[in-house]
Design an enzyme around this catalytic site. Sequence first.
Site, PDB file in Angstrom:
ATOM      1  N   LYS A 199      -1.538   0.288 -25.220  1.00 34.97           N
ATOM      2  CA  LYS A 199      -1.932   0.168 -26.633  1.00 34.97           C
ATOM      3  C   LYS A 199      -0.648   0.208 -27.475  1.00 34.97           C
ATOM      4  O   LYS A 199       0.144  -0.719 -27.358  1.00 34.97           O
ATOM      5  CB  LYS A 199      -2.967   1.240 -26.964  1.00 34.97           C
ATOM      6  CG  LYS A 199      -4.263   1.039 -26.151  1.00 34.97           C
ATOM      7  CD  LYS A 199      -5.348   2.048 -26.441  1.00 34.97           C
ATOM      8  CE  LYS A 199      -6.567   1.801 -25.541  1.00 34.97           C
ATOM      9  NZ  LYS A 199      -7.595   2.852 -25.692  1.00 34.97           N
ATOM     10  N   THR A 252      -3.163   5.913 -22.336  1.00 30.11           N
ATOM     11  CA  THR A 252      -3.053   4.584 -21.756  1.00 30.11           C
ATOM     12  C   THR A 252      -1.600   4.149 -21.956  1.00 30.11           C
ATOM     13  O   THR A 252      -0.851   4.785 -22.701  1.00 30.11           O
ATOM     14  CB  THR A 252      -3.955   3.560 -22.477  1.00 30.11           C
ATOM     15  OG1 THR A 252      -3.557   3.527 -23.856  1.00 30.11           O
ATOM     16  CG2 THR A 252      -5.423   3.915 -22.378  1.00 30.11           C
ATOM     17  N   TYR A 264       0.846  -1.197   0.000  1.00 27.74           N
ATOM     18  CA  TYR A 264       0.000   0.000   0.000  1.00 27.74           C
ATOM     19  C   TYR A 264       0.874   1.237   0.000  1.00 27.74           C
ATOM     20  O   TYR A 264       1.792   1.346   0.803  1.00 27.74           O
ATOM     21  CB  TYR A 264      -0.944   0.019   1.207  1.00 27.74           C
ATOM     22  CG  TYR A 264      -2.358  -0.205   0.753  1.00 27.74           C
ATOM     23  CD1 TYR A 264      -3.025   0.804   0.066  1.00 27.74           C
ATOM     24  CD2 TYR A 264      -3.008  -1.417   0.969  1.00 27.74           C
ATOM     25  CE1 TYR A 264      -4.313   0.601  -0.410  1.00 27.74           C
ATOM     26  CE2 TYR A 264      -4.289  -1.626   0.490  1.00 27.74           C
ATOM     27  CZ  TYR A 264      -4.943  -0.610  -0.194  1.00 27.74           C
ATOM     28  OH  TYR A 264      -6.203  -0.810  -0.677  1.00 27.74           O
ATOM     29  N   ASP A 303      -5.846  13.462 -25.722  1.00 28.62           N
ATOM     30  CA  ASP A 303      -5.933  12.073 -25.270  1.00 28.62           C
ATOM     31  C   ASP A 303      -5.240  11.222 -26.339  1.00 28.62           C
ATOM     32  O   ASP A 303      -5.795  10.989 -27.410  1.00 28.62           O
ATOM     33  CB  ASP A 303      -7.408  11.682 -25.109  1.00 28.62           C
ATOM     34  CG  ASP A 303      -7.576  10.242 -24.646  1.00 28.62           C
ATOM     35  OD1 ASP A 303      -6.584   9.471 -24.709  1.00 28.62           O
ATOM     36  OD2 ASP A 303      -8.690   9.869 -24.246  1.00 28.62           O
ATOM     37  N   ARG A 349      -1.391  -2.662 -18.685  1.00 31.01           N
ATOM     38  CA  ARG A 349      -2.549  -1.760 -18.676  1.00 31.01           C
ATOM     39  C   ARG A 349      -2.316  -0.673 -17.645  1.00 31.01           C
ATOM     40  O   ARG A 349      -1.887  -0.942 -16.529  1.00 31.01           O
ATOM     41  CB  ARG A 349      -3.831  -2.509 -18.304  1.00 31.01           C
ATOM     42  CG  ARG A 349      -4.080  -3.782 -19.043  1.00 31.01           C
ATOM     43  CD  ARG A 349      -5.508  -4.252 -18.867  1.00 31.01           C
ATOM     44  NE  ARG A 349      -6.354  -3.579 -19.824  1.00 31.01           N
ATOM     45  CZ  ARG A 349      -6.426  -3.928 -21.108  1.00 31.01           C
ATOM     46  NH1 ARG A 349      -5.741  -4.935 -21.576  1.00 31.01           N
ATOM     47  NH2 ARG A 349      -7.206  -3.264 -21.930  1.00 31.01           N
ATOM     48  N   GLU A 368      -0.534   4.711  -0.628  1.00 29.62           N
ATOM     49  CA  GLU A 368      -1.367   5.899  -0.855  1.00 29.62           C
ATOM     50  C   GLU A 368      -0.547   7.156  -0.658  1.00 29.62           C
ATOM     51  O   GLU A 368       0.200   7.266   0.312  1.00 29.62           O
ATOM     52  CB  GLU A 368      -2.577   5.888   0.080  1.00 29.62           C
ATOM     53  CG  GLU A 368      -3.666   4.949  -0.412  1.00 29.62           C
ATOM     54  CD  GLU A 368      -4.875   4.907   0.515  1.00 29.62           C
ATOM     55  OE1 GLU A 368      -5.020   5.790   1.379  1.00 29.62           O
ATOM     56  OE2 GLU A 368      -5.674   3.960   0.364  1.00 29.62           O
TER      57      GLU A 368
END
Length: 416
Positions: free
Chosen positions: A226, A223, A51, A197, A232, A53
Amino acid sequence: MRNLKKKDLQIYNLIKEERKRRQDGLEMIPSENHTFPEALEPLSSILNDKYAEGYPGKRYYGGNEIIDKIEILCQERAQKVFNVPYVNVQPYSGSPANQSVYFALLNLRDKVMGMDLSAGGHLTHGWKVNFSGKYYNSVSYGVDKGSNRIDYDQVAKIAKKEKPKMIWAGATAYSRIINWKKFKEIADSVDAYLCADIAHIAGLVIAGVHPSPVPYVDVITTTTHKTLRGPRGGLVMVTKKGIKKDPKLPSKINKAIIPGLQGGPHEHQIAGIAVALKEAAKPSFKIYGYQVVKNAKALAETLKKENFSIVTGGTDNHLLLIDLRNKEVTGQEAQDLLDKSGITVNKNAIPFDPNPPFNPSGIRLGTPAITTRGMKEKEMHMIGNWISQTIKERDVRACNRIKKEVKSLCNKFLIP
Ligand SMILES: *Cc1c(COP(=O)(O)O)cnc(C)c1O
């Protein structure tokens, strides 16, 4: 996958089957690729367990000194390959990256303008049933009815009339160069934020085969899975121009991502993205990007000879949109037939499609994944002919015959 094989043979076997499907067939969905194998490895590492954060140096959890180094490396590599001063590497994927931009720059119901989904835009650019169209006041621009290309005069007119606070430039099914400079002039004329984008074309931008939006826009999202060939994920970047316009943009994006939208970042994913970015910085990636476009153009030429109607008449990037109406087959039928021949594509609406979105008149084809396998123009010619035969003959026997030929080509071009 030794442990998996021992403990869960079902999932192990299904992964093996999927790998075989991908090896034996041609992956031609333009948003897909074969990830760098070295970039997949961090995904199954112990980094998954942590974790973290917050951001490097300011975490809500202890034990993050090594994680910080990984996230900083990923940031630095992204800044370098894209040539931007700020990047946030934590978005879980492309859609959450876009969400964070809305959350950072707009208030609820503010006006946003994006490319219409039916003209090739993305859901998150203001589509009615997406959060972007439900919680924001969205207006759209399309393409010109004759050329099927973005009509910049029309975009300017709509912007003048609607005065959006933010404009999206970028698409998911558009095969032509996007003119960032024209979008900048339009955004400036109505004092709107301009966001690029580049989810589909990020790898082409890095390779220099599509112009970079960096000099013209305020914010860039992408992203990582691609044309970039990473795991991903999503990135949000702010350009020098964006920081000059609003020096608080980076901290607004940071806050929008956490605590605004997400909790713990996926550090295993961030490590994998860092690995992909290292690969993307190499000269070999430029050669790859160049070949992706050459292959798409070669495929378009073969298909044109077979009397296929290519939307806009061809392509400048990694994808083609085919209008199937002269072939008397729907997008769904073509997708199903090609699946039987071992060629994976997706049905797609064409601009001004007379048919509904679930049964559109077109298919979308892309060359990123088959180029990753090393295929070149000669193979594009073969593939174009198989696509043509599949749609012409339309029967199971023909598909089976073609599938065998596809498989034998695929045997010479292993997936990574
Ligand atoms: C694919 C895509 C996205 C969304 O990415 P996901 O990772 O599927 O959420 C956003 N914008 C554009 C233009 C895309 O093509």
